[in-house]
Design a protein around this motif. Structure first.
Motif, PDB file in Angstrom:
ATOM      1  N   SER A  98       0.825  -1.208   0.000  1.00  0.00           N
ATOM      2  CA  SER A  98       0.000   0.000   0.000  1.00  0.00           C
ATOM      3  C   SER A  98       0.858   1.256   0.000  1.00  0.00           C
ATOM      4  O   SER A  98       0.603   2.201  -0.744  1.00  0.00           O
ATOM      5  CB  SER A  98      -0.900   0.022   1.229  1.00  0.00           C
ATOM      6  OG  SER A  98      -1.824  -1.018   1.173  1.00  0.00           O
ATOM      7  N   LEU A  99       1.892   1.233   0.846  1.00  0.00           N
ATOM      8  CA  LEU A  99       2.687   2.447   1.000  1.00  0.00           C
ATOM      9  C   LEU A  99       3.587   2.718  -0.202  1.00  0.00           C
ATOM     10  O   LEU A  99       4.095   3.820  -0.360  1.00  0.00           O
ATOM     11  CB  LEU A  99       3.535   2.354   2.274  1.00  0.00           C
ATOM     12  CG  LEU A  99       2.732   2.311   3.571  1.00  0.00           C
ATOM     13  CD1 LEU A  99       3.661   2.176   4.761  1.00  0.00           C
ATOM     14  CD2 LEU A  99       1.861   3.542   3.725  1.00  0.00           C
ATOM     15  N   LYS A 101       2.594   2.776  -3.177  1.00  0.00           N
ATOM     16  CA  LYS A 101       1.825   3.486  -4.207  1.00  0.00           C
ATOM     17  C   LYS A 101       2.117   4.981  -4.138  1.00  0.00           C
ATOM     18  O   LYS A 101       2.369   5.519  -3.057  1.00  0.00           O
ATOM     19  CB  LYS A 101       0.330   3.258  -3.989  1.00  0.00           C
ATOM     20  CG  LYS A 101      -0.077   1.818  -4.079  1.00  0.00           C
ATOM     21  CD  LYS A 101       0.151   1.295  -5.463  1.00  0.00           C
ATOM     22  CE  LYS A 101       0.013  -0.206  -5.479  1.00  0.00           C
ATOM     23  NZ  LYS A 101       0.628  -0.805  -6.660  1.00  0.00           N
ATOM     24  N   TYR A 104      -0.694   9.946  -5.717  1.00  0.00           N
ATOM     25  CA  TYR A 104      -1.858  10.161  -6.600  1.00  0.00           C
ATOM     26  C   TYR A 104      -2.796   8.962  -6.544  1.00  0.00           C
ATOM     27  O   TYR A 104      -4.005   9.093  -6.526  1.00  0.00           O
ATOM     28  CB  TYR A 104      -1.404  10.404  -8.036  1.00  0.00           C
ATOM     29  CG  TYR A 104      -0.436  11.540  -8.112  1.00  0.00           C
ATOM     30  CD1 TYR A 104      -0.878  12.860  -7.912  1.00  0.00           C
ATOM     31  CD2 TYR A 104       0.924  11.328  -8.334  1.00  0.00           C
ATOM     32  CE1 TYR A 104       0.011  13.908  -7.937  1.00  0.00           C
ATOM     33  CE2 TYR A 104       1.814  12.374  -8.364  1.00  0.00           C
ATOM     34  CZ  TYR A 104       1.353  13.666  -8.167  1.00  0.00           C
ATOM     35  OH  TYR A 104       2.219  14.707  -8.173  1.00  0.00           O
ATOM     36  N   LYS A 105      -2.165   7.775  -6.495  1.00  0.00           N
ATOM     37  CA  LYS A 105      -2.993   6.573  -6.442  1.00  0.00           C
ATOM     38  C   LYS A 105      -3.539   6.348  -5.038  1.00  0.00           C
ATOM     39  O   LYS A 105      -4.597   5.765  -4.865  1.00  0.00           O
ATOM     40  CB  LYS A 105      -2.153   5.354  -6.839  1.00  0.00           C
ATOM     41  CG  LYS A 105      -2.045   5.184  -8.326  1.00  0.00           C
ATOM     42  CD  LYS A 105      -1.475   3.810  -8.619  1.00  0.00           C
ATOM     43  CE  LYS A 105      -1.197   3.667 -10.090  1.00  0.00           C
ATOM     44  NZ  LYS A 105      -0.084   2.753 -10.337  1.00  0.00           N
ATOM     45  N   PHE A 106      -2.781   6.745  -4.056  1.00  0.00           N
ATOM     46  CA  PHE A 106      -3.179   6.485  -2.678  1.00  0.00           C
ATOM     47  C   PHE A 106      -2.994   7.741  -1.830  1.00  0.00           C
ATOM     48  O   PHE A 106      -2.038   7.857  -1.072  1.00  0.00           O
ATOM     49  CB  PHE A 106      -2.342   5.331  -2.115  1.00  0.00           C
ATOM     50  CG  PHE A 106      -2.689   4.955  -0.697  1.00  0.00           C
ATOM     51  CD1 PHE A 106      -3.939   5.259  -0.153  1.00  0.00           C
ATOM     52  CD2 PHE A 106      -1.766   4.294   0.105  1.00  0.00           C
ATOM     53  CE1 PHE A 106      -4.250   4.924   1.149  1.00  0.00           C
ATOM     54  CE2 PHE A 106      -2.074   3.951   1.411  1.00  0.00           C
ATOM     55  CZ  PHE A 106      -3.320   4.272   1.934  1.00  0.00           C
ATOM     56  N   PRO A 107      -3.921   8.690  -2.001  1.00  0.00           N
ATOM     57  CA  PRO A 107      -3.833   9.889  -1.159  1.00  0.00           C
ATOM     58  C   PRO A 107      -4.008   9.451   0.299  1.00  0.00           C
ATOM     59  O   PRO A 107      -4.844   8.607   0.580  1.00  0.00           O
ATOM     60  CB  PRO A 107      -5.023  10.739  -1.611  1.00  0.00           C
ATOM     61  CG  PRO A 107      -5.497  10.127  -2.883  1.00  0.00           C
ATOM     62  CD  PRO A 107      -5.121   8.690  -2.849  1.00  0.00           C
ATOM     63  N   GLY A 108      -3.186   9.979   1.162  1.00  0.00           N
ATOM     64  CA  GLY A 108      -3.290   9.574   2.559  1.00  0.00           C
ATOM     65  C   GLY A 108      -2.113   8.716   2.977  1.00  0.00           C
ATOM     66  O   GLY A 108      -1.926   8.443   4.165  1.00  0.00           O
TER      67      GLY A 108
END
Lengths: 292, 298
Positions: A98-99, A101, A104-108
């Motif tokens: 997850s990290l 990414k 842009y793909k994973f805001p947050g």
């Protein structure tokens, strides 16, 4: 021609000698313990053993391996190493996917990263952790040894850096074919990053095999000690008797070959995986230092 | 918001196990550290224990051994910091001069090994070889006519032993980062220097060392953040009551007083004090390294 001066030749020779000595200093202590462990009791007590066994015997190993406490802690050590490594790798791999990414793909992701990195900077300390483990009723369980250290943030960062080197095209192709994230992680990321995963697994295994302090505080009974903790309690009593704090000096002293055998068995798994470790750790370190 | 979750939920799910573990085992103890400001009793719990403010922190500085322990920590960690910087740099420079790949590999294989062995193993080995009753080191000293040295039983020698054995364990591994920098230096620089008539020594002095300086500064600055880590693992394996006066550091003190003697609040306060100082130092040193690293990259 290059470096033909006499001074440089002298330097090369003395440098070679110096570096050879340095290498020896790093390996000789281990060799000494190895030699002791295969020497006869008499030779060990007479202090004549150097780097080669005198009066060769496997007595010390026979004694060690028939010691129930030793075998039990050996087993606990293996158990925690296997369970701890598997658990840690699964958790870390999922999080690192997850990290890895982009924002842009994973805001947050940035928030998550800070949540993890903060734990590298500040910790509540030994006693609150102990209080927590006892409140969770994990004292005397294997969970106390594997869960608190499962999320190694450092390894997670290394892993996500490895993941980031995977070409985007690979996963995009998989998405187009209708694969979900789990599928991409399983069928694209994992096969491609097998060498990195193997490396980090080795490091985690070494970490677990070497950990002794958690075993000492979270196991109320020596029956539950993993091998490293067992060895710690053994060498501490050895030390106390040698500096004359306790009076069992003579009894302890005659056990020297058995102690050496136990120490050597404790070091053996590390020596066995060392060639593989050496192959990868340089890469890991350089990558980690450049990226972070 | 709903669109955000629809798009990113798998990421959050995959992060969940790690988050739960970190929250439970890192953040909960962080809040648990409030017992440093209480007289915590296990049967009363955090809610029931009386609050005492900074009492325990004050006690640390009035405690008879408090100053000695902080001093021990600083002196052991300080010397380690310096030695663990200088020795690896010199070693990396020397190893970089070796032209035979075979010999280079050979040396590397041996000097990296101690890093991977735990202090339990190495402590066990040290106790044996440093023993005054026929330990191999003292036998060697005796054969030169030198009296046996009480390495682990005499305070001053103990500090020396702690520092030296730590350098012995780590110098090879610490050198990797410097070696990588040296290998990465453009060979054209050396060739140009040679054409200009520079000796090898001049090349090392004027090319290798200056180009290694930025990474040296970064490593040195970052290690400042660990100035209160004098080596808990190591010292707990080789110390004994005879050398508490010189070898007791903050971490070992917290363990003994806090856990073994059951002074939970006092132990937590001392640990928190160390953690806070360490945190401040890390933040400062990262800032410094960031500035210096910027200057290095651009």
């Amino acid at each position: 021609m290059r470096y033909r001066s006499r001074g440089y030749t002298v330097f090369t020779i003395s440098n070679t000698i110096f570096l050879s000595l340095l290498s020896l200093i790093c390996i000789l202590p281990l060799l000494h313990v190895f030699a002791l462990s295969f020497s006869s009791r008499a030779a060990a007590t007479a202090n004549i053993v150097n780097f080669w066994p005198i009066g060769f015997t496997t007595d010390a190993y026979v004694k060690t391996l028939s010691n129930v406490m030793f075998l039990q802690s050996l087993w606990t050590g293996v158990e925690r190493t296997v369970l701890g490594t598997v658990l840690s790798m699964v958790v870390i791999t999922m999080a690192a996917y997850s990290l890895s990414k982009s924002i842009y793909k994973f805001p947050g992701r940035q928030i998550y990263i800070w949540v993890f990195v903060f734990t590298m900077l500040f910790s509540g300390g030994l006693i609150p952790s102990y209080v927590l483990i006892s409140k969770l009723k994990m004292i005397d369980t294997l969970w106390a040894l594997v869960l608190p250290s499962a999320v190694s943030v450092w390894n997670m960062i290394l892993m996500l850096n490895f993941f980031r080197t995977i070409p985007q095209e690979l996963e995009e192709a998989a998405y187009i074919d209708g694969a979900g994230h789990l599928r991409v992680l399983w069928s694209v990321y994992l096969p491609v990053s097998m060498p990195s995963i193997a490396t980090l697994s080795l490091f985690t295994m070494v970490f677990h095999w070497n950990s002794w302090f958690d075993g000492m505080i979270y196991m109320s009974n020596p029956d539950g000690y993993p091998l490293a903790t067992y060895l710690h309690s053994m060498i501490v009593s050895d030390n106390l008797s040698r500096v004359g704090v306790t009076l069992e000096s003579v009894a302890n002293f005659s056990n020297r070959t058995v102690k050496s055998a136990q120490i050597f068995i404790g070091a053996l798994p590390i020596l066995l995986v060392y060639p593989f470790l050496q192959k990868y750790f340089v890469k890991g370190i350089v990558l980690g230092s450049v990226k972070s | 918001m709903a669109a955000y979750w629809r798009k990113t939920w798998p990421f959050h799910v995959l992060l969940l196990p790690a988050l739960v573990l970190v929250f439970l085992f890192q953040y909960v103890p962080l809040f648990g550290a409030v017992i440093a400001f209480q007289d915590y009793e296990p049967w009363l719990g955090i809610k029931g224990s009386p609050w005492v403010g900074f009492e325990h922190f004050r006690y640390l500085f009035t405690y008879p051994d408090g100053k000695q322990i902080i001093w021990n920590t600083l002196i052991i960690a300080g010397f380690k910091l310096i030695a663990n910087l200088i020795v690896p740099i010199v070693f990396a420079l020397l190893l970089n001069e070796v032209r035979k790949m075979f010999f280079k590999r050979f040396v590397q294989t041996f000097v990296y090994l101690p890093h991977f062995l735990s202090w339990v193993i190495l402590g066990g080995i040290l106790i044996d070889i440093l023993s005054t009753e026929g330990g191999i080191i003292n036998r060697l000293l005796n054969s030169f006519g030198i009296q046996s040295v009480f390495f682990l039983g005499d305070g001053r020698w103990f500090r020396f032993t702690v520092i030296l054995s730590d350098v012995w364990k780590e110098f090879g591994f610490s050198a990797i980062i410097f070696l990588a920098t040296l290998v990465g230096i453009n060979p054209a620089l050396y060739e140009a220097a040679e054409i200009d008539g520079a000796t090898r020594w001049q090349q090392v002095k004027l090319i290798s060392v200056p180009l290694m300086m930025p990474i040296v500064i970064v490593v040195a600055t970052l290690s400042l953040g660990r100035i209160l880590d004098a080596g808990f693992d190591q010292i707990l394996n080789i110390y004994n009551p005879l050398v508490y006066s010189h070898g007791d550091i903050i971490d070992t003190f917290v363990y003994r007083e806090g856990l073994n003697n059951g002074q939970f609040s006092f132990g937590t306060a001392v640990g928190l004090f160390k953690s806070a100082i360490g945190f401040i130092l890390i933040v400062i040193s990262y800032r410094m390294a960031f500035k210096l690293a910027n200057y290095r990259i651009f």
